[in-house]
Design a protein around this motif. Sequence first.
Motif, short mmCIF file in Angstrom:
data_model
loop_
_atom_site.label_atom_id
_atom_site.label_comp_id
_atom_site.label_asym_id
_atom_site.label_seq_id
_atom_site.Cartn_x
_atom_site.Cartn_y
_atom_site.Cartn_z
N GLU A 5 4.19 -13.43 -2.00
CA GLU A 5 3.16 -12.89 -2.88
C GLU A 5 1.80 -13.49 -2.56
OE1 GLU A 5 6.99 -12.03 -4.23
OE2 GLU A 5 6.14 -14.04 -3.96
N ASP A 6 1.78 -14.81 -2.28
CA ASP A 6 0.53 -15.47 -1.89
C ASP A 6 -0.03 -14.84 -0.62
OD1 ASP A 6 0.70 -17.37 -3.97
OD2 ASP A 6 1.95 -18.69 -2.75
N MET A 7 0.82 -14.73 0.38
CA MET A 7 0.40 -14.15 1.66
C MET A 7 -0.05 -12.71 1.48
SD MET A 7 2.56 -13.68 5.19
CE MET A 7 2.45 -15.36 5.80
N GLY A 8 0.68 -11.96 0.66
CA GLY A 8 0.36 -10.56 0.44
C GLY A 8 -1.03 -10.37 -0.15
N ALA A 9 -1.43 -11.26 -1.05
CA ALA A 9 -2.75 -11.15 -1.66
C ALA A 9 -3.85 -11.26 -0.61
CB ALA A 9 -2.92 -12.22 -2.73
N VAL A 10 -3.69 -12.18 0.33
CA VAL A 10 -4.68 -12.35 1.40
C VAL A 10 -4.67 -11.14 2.33
CG1 VAL A 10 -5.46 -13.82 3.29
CG2 VAL A 10 -4.40 -14.85 1.27
N MET A 11 -3.48 -10.68 2.70
CA MET A 11 -3.37 -9.55 3.63
C MET A 11 -4.00 -8.28 3.08
SD MET A 11 0.29 -9.75 5.61
CE MET A 11 1.30 -9.85 4.14
N VAL A 12 -3.79 -8.02 1.80
CA VAL A 12 -4.34 -6.81 1.20
C VAL A 12 -5.87 -6.84 1.23
CG1 VAL A 12 -4.63 -5.55 -0.97
CG2 VAL A 12 -2.35 -6.27 -0.23
N ILE A 22 -7.74 -8.39 3.37
CA ILE A 22 -8.16 -8.18 4.76
C ILE A 22 -8.03 -6.72 5.14
CG2 ILE A 22 -7.64 -8.71 7.17
CD1 ILE A 22 -6.68 -11.48 6.23
N GLN A 23 -6.92 -6.10 4.76
CA GLN A 23 -6.70 -4.71 5.09
C GLN A 23 -7.73 -3.80 4.44
OE1 GLN A 23 -5.41 -1.87 3.22
NE2 GLN A 23 -5.47 -0.67 5.11
N LYS A 55 0.81 -1.22 0.00
CA LYS A 55 0.00 0.00 0.00
C LYS A 55 0.84 1.27 0.00
CE LYS A 55 -3.90 2.18 2.37
NZ LYS A 55 -4.90 2.06 3.46
N PHE A 56 1.99 1.27 0.67
CA PHE A 56 2.81 2.47 0.82
C PHE A 56 4.19 2.28 0.19
CE2 PHE A 56 0.41 2.27 5.01
CZ PHE A 56 -0.61 3.12 4.59
N ASP A 57 4.84 3.40 -0.11
CA ASP A 57 6.23 3.38 -0.57
C ASP A 57 7.12 3.43 0.67
OD1 ASP A 57 5.64 3.30 -3.29
OD2 ASP A 57 5.43 5.48 -3.40
N LEU A 58 7.69 2.29 1.02
CA LEU A 58 8.47 2.17 2.25
C LEU A 58 9.86 1.62 1.95
CD1 LEU A 58 5.72 0.46 4.45
CD2 LEU A 58 6.28 2.89 4.38
#
Length: 306
Positions: free
Chosen positions: A162-169, A171-172, A116-119
């Motif tokens: 990448e798999d985990m990131g798809a789920v987290m996004v 949820i967020q 979501k952010f540039d970090l």
Amino acid sequence: MFKKKFRFLGLAMLLALSVVLTACGSGESDEGSSDGEGSESAASIGEQLEYKITGIEPGAGIMKATNKALEEYESLADWELIESSSAAMAAELQKAIDNEEPIIVTGWTPHWMFSKFDLKYLKDPKGVYGEAENIETFARKGLKADQPSAYKVLDQFKWTPEDMGAVMVNIQEGMKPAKAAAKWVEENSGKVGEWTKGAEKVDGEEVSLAYVAWDSEIASTNVVAKVLEDLGYKVELIQLDAAPMFAAVASGDADGMVAGWLPLTHKDYLEQYGDKMERLGPNLEGAKTGLVVPTYVEADSIEDLK
């Protein structure tokens, strides 16, 4: 009379010219004093943040590593680590970015905030936060004999950041964890098939999974729970802090967990409880922890925070 007017006009012109030159000189001086940096230079970050780093739960391994960093780095001698929670940390990060203000947080990947952010991570020359970590799976002793299908799924569960990131996004962005997990499982039947290969269906057997309330572990634990439910299990999810999570699996109060960050983050808990449970190996490789800032913050290393 004419001479007086002319003399007055000449003086006025000289005065105006001196004002213009002074203004120009002042502008050059300001630019030079900044050394090409903006108002949020590395030298001023500490003052703007009152020398505070936004952390998460006090028992987390990343908090222990950060406390060690406060001791190891001279540049952090005046800094303080603020305890909160992963959710509170993310909220503070969101607020700072919305206002384009500096902030330093304890961060890790995989995490939705990097999508979501540039970090960026601050470089860690002393290696306090270690190299890349793995997230590992653990099961209570005896689970393989008692519930072989659940054990097999836990043993075969492996996915990518990448798999985990798809789920987290998802949820967020407001989706319930169970629904986000179900969506991912439905869209990734091939990968799920690898996890369930050789696992027979059951009829209502109960199994429990412990997890720590990090966004990453909420995602992974809900995905594994959905896969087990599709096999016929009744799954109980037990949210705990890191130390009780390891203790629960070691004592048999929980059947398993997919949330062990190693070799650094949960090192102490592995040393305390590791011989009392089964270590099934990594389910995700390439995880990372450290101090994280928005990319607009003019610091690239922990040593820049002097």
